[in-house]
Design a protein around this motif. Sequence first.
Motif, mmCIF file in Angstrom:
data_model
loop_
_atom_site.group_PDB
_atom_site.id
_atom_site.type_symbol
_atom_site.label_atom_id
_atom_site.label_comp_id
_atom_site.label_asym_id
_atom_site.label_seq_id
_atom_site.Cartn_x
_atom_site.Cartn_y
_atom_site.Cartn_z
ATOM 1 N N ILE A 1 61.231 56.802 62.143
ATOM 2 C CA ILE A 1 61.509 55.629 61.321
ATOM 3 C C ILE A 1 60.347 55.441 60.363
ATOM 4 O O ILE A 1 59.217 55.155 60.781
ATOM 5 N N THR A 2 60.603 55.647 59.083
ATOM 6 C CA THR A 2 59.640 55.299 58.044
ATOM 7 C C THR A 2 60.002 53.901 57.561
ATOM 8 O O THR A 2 61.135 53.665 57.136
ATOM 9 N N ALA A 3 59.074 52.972 57.658
ATOM 10 C CA ALA A 3 59.388 51.562 57.389
ATOM 11 C C ALA A 3 58.604 51.048 56.187
ATOM 12 O O ALA A 3 57.396 51.294 56.065
ATOM 13 N N ILE A 4 59.304 50.340 55.318
ATOM 14 C CA ILE A 4 58.677 49.668 54.177
ATOM 15 C C ILE A 4 59.063 48.191 54.256
ATOM 16 O O ILE A 4 60.240 47.843 54.187
ATOM 17 N N TYR A 5 58.058 47.342 54.419
ATOM 18 C CA TYR A 5 58.276 45.912 54.567
ATOM 19 C C TYR A 5 57.770 45.190 53.316
ATOM 20 O O TYR A 5 56.605 45.350 52.947
#
Length: 448
Positions: free
Chosen positions: A313-317
Amino acid sequence: MTSQATDLVPAAKAWGSLLRSQLAATELWQPYGQVSAVNGHSLRAKGLRVGLNDWCWVQVPGSVGCAAEVVGFEGDESILMPLTSLRGVAQGCRVSFGKVPAYPQLDQLKGRVIDGLCRPLDNLGEIALDTKPGVKERLNPLRRRPIDQPLDVGVRAINSLLTLGVGQRVGLFAGSGVGKSVLLGMLARNVKADVVVVGLVGERGREVQDFVANNLGSGLENSVVVAAPADEAPALRLRSAQLATDIACHYRREGANVLLLMDSLTRVAQAQREIGLAAGEPATSKGYPPSVFSLLPNLVERAGAVEDYAGSITAIYTVLVEEDDLNDPIVDSIRAILDGHFVLSRQLADSGHYPAIDIQASISRLQQKLQTADQRKLALRFRQMWARHAEQQDLVSLGAYQSGSDALLDEAISKHAGMSAFLQQDEAEVFRSDQGHAQLQDLLTGSG
């Protein structure tokens, strides 16, 4: 024993088995209480035997009622936060213990837009539900895989100067109206991922529609969108963020490389602030109770890559920077738990520079591991020239700088127009990593 009595034994066993099965399926005791008070967005109920985070149902005469979650206790009262409208709720309304909320059959969610209760928002039919809750595994930090594979996001400035890796978690810090939704849409369409999961939490309803129709566009076919606009109850907004993360974790367990986009983490923190204050927590920094600062790492730490699964999971918040204050307690807390951050500048946006990424204020903590030696040298050279030009911009603009006084500044002045153009990109354009690195090399090694 007579033969007649012997014949009755199998029949008696059969009747006994049937009676036991019927008793097991019958709900002989249903705990319930009554609404004793309504304070703002919270309810208080007496006589209810429940535990923390249990679900309850408030029965409203002439209405379908209201779902609520237990968030605390005070004396003999349970404190509940509603997930749906409080319309019609009055003192004395019956409150019953609810069952574990239904969970969507995750394999059927691609291309769908749902809310935090798994209700469809896209008029494409009902969502098939499972009876089992989602798996919320806690990741062993020693089981995390090293992040050593670059992620191509299709945005030239990020690929070349702020390189991301598969499984990295980064923040997109921006004030209102500086283009974070547009950049988020570019990433959703352009990133090479098996599945894109988007959590739209606490945003305007119009913005949700616009993001799905325009920013996401054709990328919806390979995406799952969980939306809870600003007018939803805080408990539902928080559940939507958790559901989006649950969905991303499911696809990771299935071996997929997932891109998780959360817009915005600030709204998640604000939802937890409302819940925490209603539960009686003390207000600390900027009115945020302690539970906010424990919720954020719990949510973020579920993303990443672990040895137990082939997927990641590559996450961008996104993080809403209120009043453009990068020292806001939420901004500062999130920055400390992420693997990097991109800062969008209002000054650049006002000048028509898009995406308005402030290269000097932005960082990818894993960039050094993800780039080759030559790529690192080019990126460092670009940053040095960009920073030197910014330091001396007033002097250069006034014509007070004498050419030849500073070799680095001379080169920065001669190449500044090309560097500025390199950082800009139309939202319909896509630049892959190899293209960006080649263009950066031509820019910095050419004559100007």
